[in-house]
Design a protein around this motif. Structure first.
Motif, short mmCIF file in Angstrom:
data_model
loop_
_atom_site.label_atom_id
_atom_site.label_comp_id
_atom_site.label_asym_id
_atom_site.label_seq_id
_atom_site.Cartn_x
_atom_site.Cartn_y
_atom_site.Cartn_z
N GLU A 579 0.85 -1.19 0.00
CA GLU A 579 0.00 0.00 0.00
C GLU A 579 0.88 1.24 0.00
O GLU A 579 1.83 1.36 0.78
CB GLU A 579 -0.91 0.03 1.22
N ALA A 580 0.59 2.18 -0.90
CA ALA A 580 1.29 3.46 -0.96
C ALA A 580 0.28 4.54 -1.29
O ALA A 580 -0.54 4.38 -2.20
CB ALA A 580 2.40 3.43 -2.01
N MET A 581 0.29 5.63 -0.54
CA MET A 581 -0.63 6.74 -0.76
C MET A 581 -2.08 6.25 -0.78
O MET A 581 -2.91 6.69 -1.57
CB MET A 581 -0.30 7.48 -2.04
N LYS A 582 -2.40 5.32 0.12
CA LYS A 582 -3.74 4.77 0.31
C LYS A 582 -4.24 3.98 -0.89
O LYS A 582 -5.42 3.67 -0.99
CB LYS A 582 -4.74 5.88 0.66
N MET A 583 -3.35 3.61 -1.81
CA MET A 583 -3.72 2.77 -2.94
C MET A 583 -2.98 1.45 -2.84
O MET A 583 -1.81 1.42 -2.44
CB MET A 583 -3.37 3.45 -4.26
N GLU A 584 -3.66 0.36 -3.18
CA GLU A 584 -3.06 -0.95 -3.11
C GLU A 584 -2.41 -1.33 -4.44
O GLU A 584 -2.98 -1.10 -5.51
CB GLU A 584 -4.12 -2.00 -2.75
N HIS A 585 -1.21 -1.93 -4.37
CA HIS A 585 -0.48 -2.38 -5.55
C HIS A 585 -0.13 -3.86 -5.35
O HIS A 585 0.60 -4.20 -4.40
CB HIS A 585 0.77 -1.55 -5.78
N THR A 586 -0.65 -4.72 -6.20
CA THR A 586 -0.45 -6.16 -6.07
C THR A 586 0.74 -6.61 -6.91
O THR A 586 0.85 -6.26 -8.08
CB THR A 586 -1.71 -6.91 -6.51
N LEU A 587 1.65 -7.38 -6.28
CA LEU A 587 2.80 -7.96 -6.98
C LEU A 587 2.48 -9.41 -7.30
O LEU A 587 2.05 -10.16 -6.42
CB LEU A 587 4.06 -7.85 -6.12
N ARG A 588 2.71 -9.79 -8.55
CA ARG A 588 2.30 -11.11 -9.00
C ARG A 588 3.48 -11.92 -9.55
O ARG A 588 4.52 -11.35 -9.91
CB ARG A 588 1.20 -11.00 -10.07
N ALA A 589 3.30 -13.22 -9.61
CA ALA A 589 4.37 -14.10 -10.10
C ALA A 589 4.63 -13.82 -11.58
O ALA A 589 3.70 -13.77 -12.38
CB ALA A 589 3.96 -15.56 -9.92
N PRO A 590 5.92 -13.66 -11.97
CA PRO A 590 6.24 -13.35 -13.37
C PRO A 590 6.19 -14.58 -14.28
O PRO A 590 6.18 -14.44 -15.50
CB PRO A 590 7.66 -12.79 -13.29
N PHE A 591 6.19 -15.77 -13.66
CA PHE A 591 6.15 -17.01 -14.44
C PHE A 591 5.79 -18.15 -13.50
O PHE A 591 5.72 -17.98 -12.28
CB PHE A 591 7.50 -17.29 -15.12
N ASP A 592 5.55 -19.34 -14.04
CA ASP A 592 5.29 -20.53 -13.21
C ASP A 592 6.56 -20.87 -12.45
O ASP A 592 7.66 -20.90 -13.02
CB ASP A 592 4.89 -21.71 -14.09
N GLY A 593 6.43 -21.17 -11.17
CA GLY A 593 7.63 -21.50 -10.40
C GLY A 593 7.32 -21.80 -8.95
O GLY A 593 6.18 -22.11 -8.58
N ILE A 594 8.37 -21.71 -8.12
CA ILE A 594 8.28 -22.01 -6.70
C ILE A 594 8.70 -20.77 -5.92
O ILE A 594 9.70 -20.12 -6.26
CB ILE A 594 9.20 -23.19 -6.34
N VAL A 595 7.95 -20.45 -4.88
CA VAL A 595 8.29 -19.30 -4.05
C VAL A 595 9.56 -19.59 -3.28
O VAL A 595 9.67 -20.60 -2.57
CB VAL A 595 7.15 -18.96 -3.07
N GLY A 596 10.55 -18.72 -3.45
CA GLY A 596 11.81 -18.87 -2.72
C GLY A 596 11.78 -18.11 -1.41
O GLY A 596 10.80 -18.17 -0.67
N LYS A 597 12.82 -17.33 -1.17
CA LYS A 597 12.96 -16.64 0.11
C LYS A 597 12.02 -15.45 0.19
O LYS A 597 12.02 -14.56 -0.66
CB LYS A 597 14.41 -16.17 0.28
N LEU A 598 11.19 -15.42 1.24
CA LEU A 598 10.35 -14.27 1.53
C LEU A 598 11.15 -13.29 2.39
O LEU A 598 11.64 -13.66 3.46
CB LEU A 598 9.09 -14.69 2.27
N GLN A 599 11.26 -12.05 1.93
CA GLN A 599 12.06 -11.05 2.65
C GLN A 599 11.21 -10.16 3.54
O GLN A 599 11.74 -9.36 4.32
CB GLN A 599 12.81 -10.18 1.63
N VAL A 600 9.87 -10.25 3.43
CA VAL A 600 8.99 -9.33 4.16
C VAL A 600 7.82 -10.10 4.74
O VAL A 600 7.55 -11.25 4.39
CB VAL A 600 8.46 -8.22 3.23
#
Length: 620
Positions: A579-600
């Motif tokens: 969320e930035a400036m009260k607007m939501e921004h969704t980050l999506r997978a760029p390709f088929d794969g496996i989730v690696g290290k979550l930093q947040v």
């Protein structure tokens, strides 16, 4: 009134100060820590700090604003727009403190502040409203059932919403639950109320609103309509007055309905009645419905001022002082055409992400009216709306006004903060827009051609022309020269932003560049590009998504993480939301794969380009 405290900031604070001073009224500005060096603070007769940068600790703090009014002996408070301008409790507190409230009556704010109640009130007053569900049952099952009954696509709208926030279009039943949850989160964060209503989505909608004004003596008039159909994510980009394609009979019908709506709530002051029109078969009275009322001055009020010749802030101050309206309905006339373009600190080429930072270089047009809250050297922060300025062009007809607007936007220079000036210039020159073939989906349809994601060949050649004219220290460093056989080679290898191109030096091209800090910047029809020569060892970067490193596109707050390490994801799956400036921004997978290290995790504050998660390409 002898003194006026302005409970707002930026360009609207400057706008109110300008009119108040012509009346000899002492002006008082309030400001947060982030705003202490902005122009409105200097231009007021007096200024007082009201707290830290976050809005809830400053501009949304009723107690701090009222205390500032007491300390400065203010006689009245003008709330501008946004913040507390449509807060009935604040309006009552101002009046209880013995101050003049330059705004709508608290009862009217309450009546029109909740979309469901407002629509019921308008129905009772005989004003046509959009078909939909306004009921108290807020369960997901009931809302989904009502959406099914209306038929898709539908709109989910926050009951307490406004400014495009808390609104989602749903095209398929399987998307309803996800978009409802997102809408409720945004509504709760922005308005403290997560209730929603459902209404029919109009396929070819035009957004038309009418400026109304009423006094304390029972007089109520309109100052014609504005067309605000050119929007992005339900937020207005370009507004104009009058509305193109609106004949006299339809204008009379919509303006009369607006006055009827204002009278239904015993309105006083400046207000806007917003309508949604089905423009698939042109504009007709029976295909225009009430949408909502904004019980305040609007951001786009300058276009109404331009065609009417009236100062709406002056009208506000006179009405708040108990005077009758300056003019009756038959004395209000319309002359010419006006358009307003909103210059935002955002990057259209990167999905319109907000851009923050110091305005090291800022050149705004002098040929048209410009309402701006900042000047060169000021800071665009993540705390407030990213508007840099409003560009207002007026002419004898629409074509003339559009030509003035296009030229004005093309000459805007902003750096290093990114802006939408190039987009505005292209919109104003676009054939479909000039022909008034518009509805609220215009930018969705034309965005790919209107947004300059990479420079066009003319811009590349402009850079080549600039660089080829830059003398080197010795003849061997020349970028072009003669050949023993054949014409000289005037091609130049160059860098624009982070990409490499071949350009052709063309002396006939006009170029505008500036040296800002250590960067040379080319300004081209509203766009701004950093330019230079590539290093000998430099290879054009591959900016594809193949590495799976997901970076936050802007500074903000992580509000949800929707995957865990080791999860299988497919291209397009939602990973997390910032969320930035009260607007939501969704980050999506760029390709088929496996989730690696979550930093947040939820609640983590991130900076621009910070690594938040990786996606690893799965083995076949």
């Amino acid at each position: 009134m002898e003194s006026l405290l302005i409970a707002n900031r930026g360009e609207i604070a400057r706008r109110i100060i300008r009119t108040a001073k012509t009346l000899g009224i002492r002006t008082i500005a309030v400001y947060s820590e982030a705003d202490q060096s902005l122009p409105f603070v200097r231009e007021a007769d007096e200024a007082i700090a009201i707290g830290p940068s976050p809005t809830r600790e400053s501009y949304l703090s009723q107690e701090r604003i009222l205390e500032a009014a007491r300390k400065t002996d203010a006689a009245a408070i003008h709330p501008g727009y946004g913040f507390l301008s449509e807060n009935a409790e604040f309006a009552e507190a101002v009046e209880k403190a013995g101050l003049v409230w330059v705004g709508a009556p608290p009862a009217a704010i309450r009546a029109m502040g909740l979309k469901d109640a407002a629509k019921e009130l308008m129905q009772a007053a005989g004003v046509p409203v959009t078909p939909g569900y306004l009921g108290p049952d807020q369960s997901e099952a009931r809302l989904m059932a009502e959406a099914d009954a209306i038929d898709y696509p539908v709109l989910i709208k926050a009951v307490a919403g406004g400014g495009g926030k808390g609104m989602r279009r749903v095209d398929r039943p399987q998307d309803f639950a996800e978009l409802l949850a997102s809408c409720r989160r945004e509504a709760s964060a922005s308005f403290g109320d997560d209730r929603v209503l459902i209404e029919r989505y109009i396929a070819n909608p035009r957004h038309i609103e009418v400026q109304v004004f009423a006094d304390q003596h029972g007089n109520c008039v309109h100052l014609f309509e504005r067309d605000c159909s050119l929007q992005r994510r339900h937020q207005k980009v370009i507004e104009e007055a009058p509305a193109p394609g609106l004949d006299a009979a339809t204008r009379a019908a919509i303006c009369d309905a607006a006055v009827k709506a204002a009278r239904a709530v015993n309105y006083v002051g400046a207000g806007t009645i917003e309508f949604i029109a089905d423009a698939s078969q042109g504009l007709h009275p029976d295909r225009i419905w009430f949408m909502e009322m904004n019980t305040r001055l609007q951001v786009e009020h300058p276009v109404t001022e331009a065609i009417s010749g009236e100062d709406l802030v002056l009208w506000q101050l006179k009405v708040a002082s108990g005077e009758p309206l300056p003019k009756s309905q038959d004395e209000i006339t319309m002359k010419g055409w006006a358009l307003e373009a909103r210059l935002y600190a955002e990057n259209p080429a990167a999905g319109y992400l907000p851009s923050t930072g110091r305005l090291e270089h800022l050149k705004l047009p002098r040929t048209v009216r410009v309402d701006s809250g900042v000047e060169q050297g000021d800071e665009i922060t993540a705390f407030y709306d990213p508007m840099i300025a409003k560009i207002i062009a007026h002419g004898p007809n629409r074509d003339a006004a559009l030509s003035k607007l296009a030229a004005a936007c093309a000459g805007i220079e902003v750096w290093p903060v990114r802006s939408n000036a190039g987009l505005l210039a292209r919109i104003a020159a676009a054939p479909d827009f000039r022909a008034a073939r518009i509805d609220t989906g215009f930018l969705d349809r034309h965005g790919e051609t209107l947004v300059a994601k990479v420079p066009d060949q003319t811009a590349i050649d402009r850079v080549a022309t600039v660089l080829s004219q830059t003398p080197g220290d010795d003849p061997w460093s020349a970028l072009s020269g003669f050949r023993i056989a054949g014409p000289s080679d005037s091609r130049v290898r160059l860098r624009i932003d982070s990409h490499l191109y071949w350009g052709q030096a063309r002396p006939e091209l006009e170029t505008t560049t500036a040296k800002i800090a250590e960067t040379t910047v080319l300004f081209d029809t509203g766009n701004a590009w950093s330019i230079g020569l590539p290093l000998a060892s430099e290879i054009e970067a591959d900016h594809g998504a193949g590495d799976g490193a997901i970076l936050s596109p802007m500074p903000g707050l992580v509000i949800s993480v929707d995957v865990a390490e080791g999860d299988l994801v497919t291209k397009g799956d939602r990973l997390l939301t910032v969320e930035a400036m009260k607007m939501e921004h969704t980050l999506r997978a760029p390709f088929d794969g496996i989730v690696g290290k979550l930093q947040v995790s939820p609640g983590t504050r991130v900076s621009e380009n910070q690594l938040v998660v990786t996606v690893v390409m799965g083995e076949e």
